[in-house]
Write a protein that holds these residues in place. Structure first.
Motif, PDB file in Angstrom:
ATOM      1  N   ILE A  84       0.845  -1.188   0.000  1.00 17.35           N
ATOM      2  CA  ILE A  84       0.000   0.000   0.000  1.00 17.35           C
ATOM      3  C   ILE A  84       0.887   1.248   0.000  1.00 17.35           C
ATOM      4  CG2 ILE A  84      -1.781   1.253   1.282  1.00 17.35           C
ATOM      5  CD1 ILE A  84      -2.669  -1.461   0.105  1.00 17.35           C
ATOM      6  N   PHE A  85       0.482   2.275  -0.763  1.00 20.74           N
ATOM      7  CA  PHE A  85       1.275   3.509  -0.827  1.00 20.74           C
ATOM      8  C   PHE A  85       0.383   4.731  -0.973  1.00 20.74           C
ATOM      9  CE2 PHE A  85       0.705   2.495  -5.324  1.00 20.74           C
ATOM     10  CZ  PHE A  85       0.358   3.739  -5.856  1.00 20.74           C
ATOM     11  N   THR A  86       0.979   5.882  -0.685  1.00 20.99           N
ATOM     12  CA  THR A  86       0.449   7.186  -1.070  1.00 20.99           C
ATOM     13  C   THR A  86       1.611   7.931  -1.696  1.00 20.99           C
ATOM     14  OG1 THR A  86       0.934   8.173   1.087  1.00 20.99           O
ATOM     15  CG2 THR A  86      -1.317   7.328   0.748  1.00 20.99           C
ATOM     16  N   GLY A  87       1.298   8.866  -2.588  1.00 19.68           N
ATOM     17  CA  GLY A  87       2.369   9.598  -3.237  1.00 19.68           C
ATOM     18  C   GLY A  87       1.842  10.673  -4.157  1.00 19.68           C
ATOM     19  N   THR A  88       2.763  11.215  -4.960  1.00 22.70           N
ATOM     20  CA  THR A  88       2.456  12.294  -5.892  1.00 22.70           C
ATOM     21  C   THR A  88       2.858  11.869  -7.292  1.00 22.70           C
ATOM     22  OG1 THR A  88       2.882  13.905  -4.153  1.00 22.70           O
ATOM     23  CG2 THR A  88       2.876  14.730  -6.412  1.00 22.70           C
ATOM     24  N   VAL A  89       1.978  12.068  -8.261  1.00 24.56           N
ATOM     25  CA  VAL A  89       2.278  11.741  -9.652  1.00 24.56           C
ATOM     26  C   VAL A  89       3.316  12.733 -10.168  1.00 24.56           C
ATOM     27  CG1 VAL A  89       1.338  11.553 -11.990  1.00 24.56           C
ATOM     28  CG2 VAL A  89      -0.016  10.795 -10.026  1.00 24.56           C
ATOM     29  N   VAL A  90       4.415  12.215 -10.719  1.00 20.75           N
ATOM     30  CA  VAL A  90       5.463  13.084 -11.275  1.00 20.75           C
ATOM     31  C   VAL A  90       5.521  13.012 -12.794  1.00 20.75           C
ATOM     32  CG1 VAL A  90       6.867  13.127  -9.179  1.00 20.75           C
ATOM     33  CG2 VAL A  90       7.263  11.340 -10.881  1.00 20.75           C
ATOM     34  N   GLN A 100       1.174   5.424 -19.120  1.00 24.63           N
ATOM     35  CA  GLN A 100       2.397   5.298 -18.326  1.00 24.63           C
ATOM     36  C   GLN A 100       2.307   6.299 -17.179  1.00 24.63           C
ATOM     37  OE1 GLN A 100       4.737   2.957 -19.228  1.00 24.63           O
ATOM     38  NE2 GLN A 100       3.245   2.456 -20.808  1.00 24.63           N
ATOM     39  N   ILE A 101       2.625   5.858 -15.964  1.00 25.86           N
ATOM     40  CA  ILE A 101       2.544   6.743 -14.806  1.00 25.86           C
ATOM     41  C   ILE A 101       3.766   6.539 -13.926  1.00 25.86           C
ATOM     42  CG2 ILE A 101       1.190   5.102 -13.433  1.00 25.86           C
ATOM     43  CD1 ILE A 101      -0.369   7.611 -12.378  1.00 25.86           C
ATOM     44  N   GLU A 102       4.257   7.637 -13.369  1.00 27.67           N
ATOM     45  CA  GLU A 102       5.381   7.577 -12.443  1.00 27.67           C
ATOM     46  C   GLU A 102       4.976   8.319 -11.181  1.00 27.67           C
ATOM     47  OE1 GLU A 102      10.191   8.401 -12.480  1.00 27.67           O
ATOM     48  OE2 GLU A 102       9.042   8.389 -14.347  1.00 27.67           O
ATOM     49  N   ILE A 103       5.228   7.695 -10.027  1.00 33.00           N
ATOM     50  CA  ILE A 103       4.755   8.226  -8.751  1.00 33.00           C
ATOM     51  C   ILE A 103       5.904   8.301  -7.758  1.00 33.00           C
ATOM     52  CG2 ILE A 103       3.148   7.854  -6.831  1.00 33.00           C
ATOM     53  CD1 ILE A 103       1.531   6.074  -8.892  1.00 33.00           C
ATOM     54  N   ARG A 104       6.084   9.475  -7.147  1.00 29.63           N
ATOM     55  CA  ARG A 104       7.049   9.638  -6.049  1.00 29.63           C
ATOM     56  C   ARG A 104       6.288   9.316  -4.766  1.00 29.63           C
ATOM     57  NH1 ARG A 104       9.031  14.661  -6.885  1.00 29.63           N
ATOM     58  NH2 ARG A 104      10.479  13.712  -8.326  1.00 29.63           N
ATOM     59  N   LEU A 105       6.766   8.319  -4.039  1.00 25.12           N
ATOM     60  CA  LEU A 105       6.063   7.814  -2.861  1.00 25.12           C
ATOM     61  C   LEU A 105       6.357   8.645  -1.620  1.00 25.12           C
ATOM     62  CD1 LEU A 105       6.783   4.034  -3.460  1.00 25.12           C
ATOM     63  CD2 LEU A 105       4.790   5.347  -4.178  1.00 25.12           C
ATOM     64  N   ASP A 106       5.365   8.755  -0.748  1.00 22.83           N
ATOM     65  CA  ASP A 106       5.562   9.447   0.529  1.00 22.83           C
ATOM     66  C   ASP A 106       6.511   8.656   1.422  1.00 22.83           C
ATOM     67  OD1 ASP A 106       3.759  11.395  -0.296  1.00 22.83           O
ATOM     68  OD2 ASP A 106       2.065  10.449   0.711  1.00 22.83           O
ATOM     69  N   GLU A 107       6.328   7.353   1.436  1.00 23.79           N
ATOM     70  CA  GLU A 107       7.184   6.437   2.196  1.00 23.79           C
ATOM     71  C   GLU A 107       7.606   5.323   1.245  1.00 23.79           C
ATOM     72  OE1 GLU A 107       8.071   6.760   5.425  1.00 23.79           O
ATOM     73  OE2 GLU A 107       6.907   8.616   5.587  1.00 23.79           O
ATOM     74  N   PRO A 108       8.859   4.892   1.295  1.00 22.26           N
ATOM     75  CA  PRO A 108       9.284   3.826   0.378  1.00 22.26           C
ATOM     76  C   PRO A 108       8.511   2.532   0.636  1.00 22.26           C
ATOM     77  CG  PRO A 108      11.014   4.334   1.962  1.00 22.26           C
ATOM     78  CD  PRO A 108       9.917   5.315   2.193  1.00 22.26           C
ATOM     79  N   GLN A 123      10.308   5.700  -5.635  1.00 22.14           N
ATOM     80  CA  GLN A 123       9.564   6.123  -6.811  1.00 22.14           C
ATOM     81  C   GLN A 123       9.237   4.876  -7.618  1.00 22.14           C
ATOM     82  OE1 GLN A 123      10.684   9.963  -8.088  1.00 22.14           O
ATOM     83  NE2 GLN A 123      10.471   9.478 -10.238  1.00 22.14           N
ATOM     84  N   ILE A 124       8.010   4.845  -8.159  1.00 23.59           N
ATOM     85  CA  ILE A 124       7.590   3.687  -8.942  1.00 23.59           C
ATOM     86  C   ILE A 124       7.071   4.150 -10.298  1.00 23.59           C
ATOM     87  CG2 ILE A 124       7.100   2.179  -6.989  1.00 23.59           C
ATOM     88  CD1 ILE A 124       4.132   2.939  -7.263  1.00 23.59           C
ATOM     89  N   ARG A 125       7.128   3.247 -11.248  1.00 23.78           N
ATOM     90  CA  ARG A 125       6.666   3.523 -12.609  1.00 23.78           C
ATOM     91  C   ARG A 125       5.916   2.299 -13.102  1.00 23.78           C
ATOM     92  NH1 ARG A 125      11.543   4.357 -16.207  1.00 23.78           N
ATOM     93  NH2 ARG A 125      11.951   5.713 -14.474  1.00 23.78           N
ATOM     94  N   GLY A 126       4.843   2.540 -13.821  1.00 25.04           N
ATOM     95  CA  GLY A 126       4.082   1.415 -14.354  1.00 25.04           C
ATOM     96  C   GLY A 126       3.099   1.855 -15.414  1.00 25.04           C
ATOM     97  N   THR A 127       2.359   0.894 -15.906  1.00 21.99           N
ATOM     98  CA  THR A 127       1.339   1.130 -16.914  1.00 21.99           C
ATOM     99  C   THR A 127      -0.008   0.822 -16.294  1.00 21.99           C
ATOM    100  OG1 THR A 127       2.867   0.445 -18.631  1.00 21.99           O
ATOM    101  CG2 THR A 127       0.541   0.448 -19.201  1.00 21.99           C
TER     102      THR A 127
END
Length: 152
Positions: A84-90, A100-108, A123-127
């Motif tokens: 589970i994560f929360t973050g900001t789309v970069v 395609q989406i890349e997200i900088r996570l609040d917590e790793p 940071q994660i990246r996916g489709t």
């Protein structure tokens, strides 16, 4: 519809509405003795809506009717490889069905399920598809990535 989305809808008309605005502008200017061709009127309408040019506005409006997909800077929550994560789309790009989406996570998040070692990602990246789910799945059938907007 949230206040933010309602404001966004008012500021970004449908493509047909923008074309109609350009036609009305051209007619109004012509009535005042100013001749403007349709292409120039489209450019003026685009600038009124904060776009650099008609092509930029047209692209933006073409995506407006897509189901909500997170945009750059938006806060999201979800799951990545079961974590589970929360973050900001970069970054976000591509068609609705294969975005395609890349997200900088609040917590790793730890992408490894073994106790003997870990691999933490900041940071994660996916489709994702139009539902916010990754078409790729883990061996137990769970999507690699699930993303949804955080309620504001």
């Amino acid at each position: 519809m949230s206040d933010r989305h309602a404001t966004q809808h008012r500021n970004n008309p449908a493509i047909d509405e923008a074309k109609a605005q350009a036609k009305a502008l051209r007619i109004a200017l012509q009535a005042q003795g100013h001749t403007v061709n349709h292409a120039a009127a489209l450019e003026l309408v685009a600038r009124q809506h904060g776009a650099r040019d008609w092509n930029t506005l047209h692209s933006r409006l073409g995506q407006r009717n897509d189901p909500p997909a997170p945009n750059c800077g938006e806060r999201v929550k979800g799951a990545y490889l079961g974590q589970i994560f929360t973050g900001t789309v970069v970054a976000v790009s591509g068609p609705l069905s294969h975005r395609q989406i890349e997200i900088r996570l609040d917590e790793p998040v730890d992408t490894v399920r073994f106790e003997s070692f870990s691999n933490k990602r900041h940071q994660i990246r996916g489709t994702i598809d139009e539902t916010g789910r990754s078409p790729r799945k883990t061996s137990d059938g769970v999507p690699h990535l699930v993303v949804e907007r955080l309620a504001t």
